[in-house]
Design an enzyme around this catalytic site. Sequence first.
Site, short mmCIF file in Angstrom:
data_model
loop_
_atom_site.label_atom_id
_atom_site.label_comp_id
_atom_site.label_asym_id
_atom_site.label_seq_id
_atom_site.Cartn_x
_atom_site.Cartn_y
_atom_site.Cartn_z
N ALA A 66 0.83 -1.20 0.00
CA ALA A 66 0.00 0.00 0.00
C ALA A 66 0.86 1.25 0.00
O ALA A 66 1.95 1.28 0.56
CB ALA A 66 -0.92 0.00 1.21
N GLU A 119 -1.08 -9.74 -0.35
CA GLU A 119 -2.49 -9.98 0.01
C GLU A 119 -3.37 -10.05 -1.24
O GLU A 119 -4.31 -10.83 -1.31
CB GLU A 119 -2.97 -8.88 0.94
CG GLU A 119 -2.37 -8.98 2.34
CD GLU A 119 -2.79 -7.85 3.26
OE1 GLU A 119 -3.49 -8.11 4.24
OE2 GLU A 119 -2.43 -6.69 2.97
N GLU A 141 4.18 -5.35 7.33
CA GLU A 141 3.51 -4.17 7.89
C GLU A 141 3.88 -3.89 9.34
O GLU A 141 3.85 -2.74 9.79
CB GLU A 141 1.99 -4.35 7.79
CG GLU A 141 1.43 -4.25 6.37
CD GLU A 141 1.39 -5.60 5.66
OE1 GLU A 141 0.66 -5.73 4.67
OE2 GLU A 141 2.10 -6.54 6.11
#
Length: 725
Positions: A66, A119, A141
């Site tokens: 992300a 993911e 993360e």
Amino acid sequence: MENFKIDVDADGIALITFDVPGRSMNTLTSGVMKEIPEWVERIKTDDAIKGAVLTSGKASGFCAGADLGDMAGGMLAGGSLQDAYDAGWKLNGALRALETCGKPVAAAINGLALGGGLELTLACHYRVVGDSPKIQLGLPEIKVGLFPGGGGTQRLTRLVGVMAAMTAMSEGKSFRPNDAKGAGIVHEVVPVGSEVEAAKAWIKGGGKAVQPWDDKSFKLPGGGPYHPAGIQNFLVGNAMLRKQSYGNYPAVLNLMKAVYEGVQVPMDAALRIETRYFIKTLMTPQAQAMIRSLFLSKQELDKGAVRPANQPKSDPKKVTVLGAGMMGAGIAYVQALAGIETILIDRDQEAADKGKAHVEELLKKRLSRGQIDQAKFDALLGSVTATTDYDLIKGSDLVIEAVFENREIKAEVTKRAEAQLEAGAIFGSNTSTLPITGLAEASVRPDDFIGIHFFSPVDKMMLVEVILGEKTGEAAIAKSLDYIMKIKKTPIVVNDGRGFYTSRCFGTYVAEGLAMLEEGYAPALIDNIGRMTGMPRGPLEMHDDVALDLSVKIAKQTKEDLGDAYEPMAGWQVVQTMVEDLGRYGRKNGKGFYDYETKPKKLWSGLSELAPVKINDSTPELVEDQKQRLLYRQAVEVARCWEEGVIDDPREADVGAILAWGFAPWTGGPITLIDQTGLKAFVEQADKYAAQYGPRFSPPQLLRDMAAQGRTFYGDFAGKQKAAA
């Protein structure tokens, strides 16, 4: 769509190519997340599409995860918890729609897939990855204060079991392709370039369009919380995570909660549970601090945020390193990897050859892991010339001096090296404490003289501290930063002063440990409290790591330079006695505060004679107070550096502290710690410590003024490009 292209072949297989325009690497931006449901819906509703393959159009990788700045801003923009949840659910909802679209979907992973990138592939029914050592697969993360929020906590756990998944996620572990297959994360490893072909072959061979966890016969590998074997994963795992995080990281606890609760319910409910805990974590001050410092600020610095804009770009091709010890050899190694021709010079050929042998040793590790082949190994090693001949410096763009921490020796090699340098080349000193302005007195070109401070071991430590002398010019700053970016390190730029920024502030942590020792705290208690703050090691064991005899040498040089103004630190007599009378130099000779002859290391039994123990029992209140004491002592010194003009950018202060000496990452760095505590509250507590322990805790006037005016560092001091000192 801007970020995805769809091509349907004669067999009805849609090739979905992920290619974010204008970027070298794909990331999950808000635009990408908006388009995922669009192509998922087309796969589901277009009768001409029999199945789909998802791949990347980038040569550099599949997806790096992300875009955290974009993501966090988008999720928190609405201001309410419901708005944040709704924003967080968008990706999870889209990926759930993908895996339940009724048609087989395969991921052709042709580059690294990290975080949200992995993911995305886990929501596909089949995963094929190229057989390349450059490819990494993982969910890192946790390293920025978060945990996987795109279904990773639920899908990875259902693939590999609770223990394996929790270990991978809580450590942010990355897998190479074959390891990922062995773990059960991917199905097939194929030659690079054949990923799409293999993925299509799986679909044409009757690939199943149902995830394992959506099959009624699915059982969680290893069992869940109420399984006789599965319960052990949570009992033991909870203790392991506490030991690993000391309760400093909400992400670790919320990760365990998401897994524990999620594996007990169907996938749709599990994903909602994950999203709730993800948003809860994202809203913590720890996560926001870590995202800013370890992701956003670090990225900006890596890209040259503080580089003088008016200077032309440079590309160093040849660099000389003076001194072939562990530091110099480490510098030579990272230069070789970056494609820089390296001249490695020492006082005799044996020492120079020993340095090159260390380069060879590090390259052999890469060779054994398949990260380079034999031809590349030979070329990289061949780019390093070990010699005693200063004539070979000719043609160098930069010289880095990494010799013994002695002013006279550094002056001698500076003069010898500069005699060989051409106009436009710069000279960098890898000193850790000696002021650059003073070292530049030996230079005939002080405008091209600069500090370039590496950290040991160079191959693992990512920070380089650039120090400006009084006469350092902008060209030298720019060329230094270009060099550091080329060797893929993170630079910070600071002004001159004894110890500069990193060594000076790190020294306060070690020194406060000595003060506690002098006060009678048990050595084990001191180091345990240090670790509990989130520092990588306790102050005493960290002192062993950097070498006690080095501390003595630095202290003597400082005393010589400062004369009557020199003040020895508390507990200093213990260190001096250990070094000069007992020959205990630290980890490097197996004898320091700890004995290293046996594993695990043990505290030296003779330490109690030099520092009698008066405080051995601890209470939660004492531990919390002393944890704060250790952090505040460092933060106060950082504020003093700011007031004195040593450092002037909150990004550099925070990133530098975390990467250089391991300042508790959960805080986001010392400047963020001060800002989040609140200037007024910080000053009040620092004053209490000053009254109790001495003036070293007294806040500088800068902090008092900021507290009175309601100011913050990040609110008042915007990042800026560097000008000459």
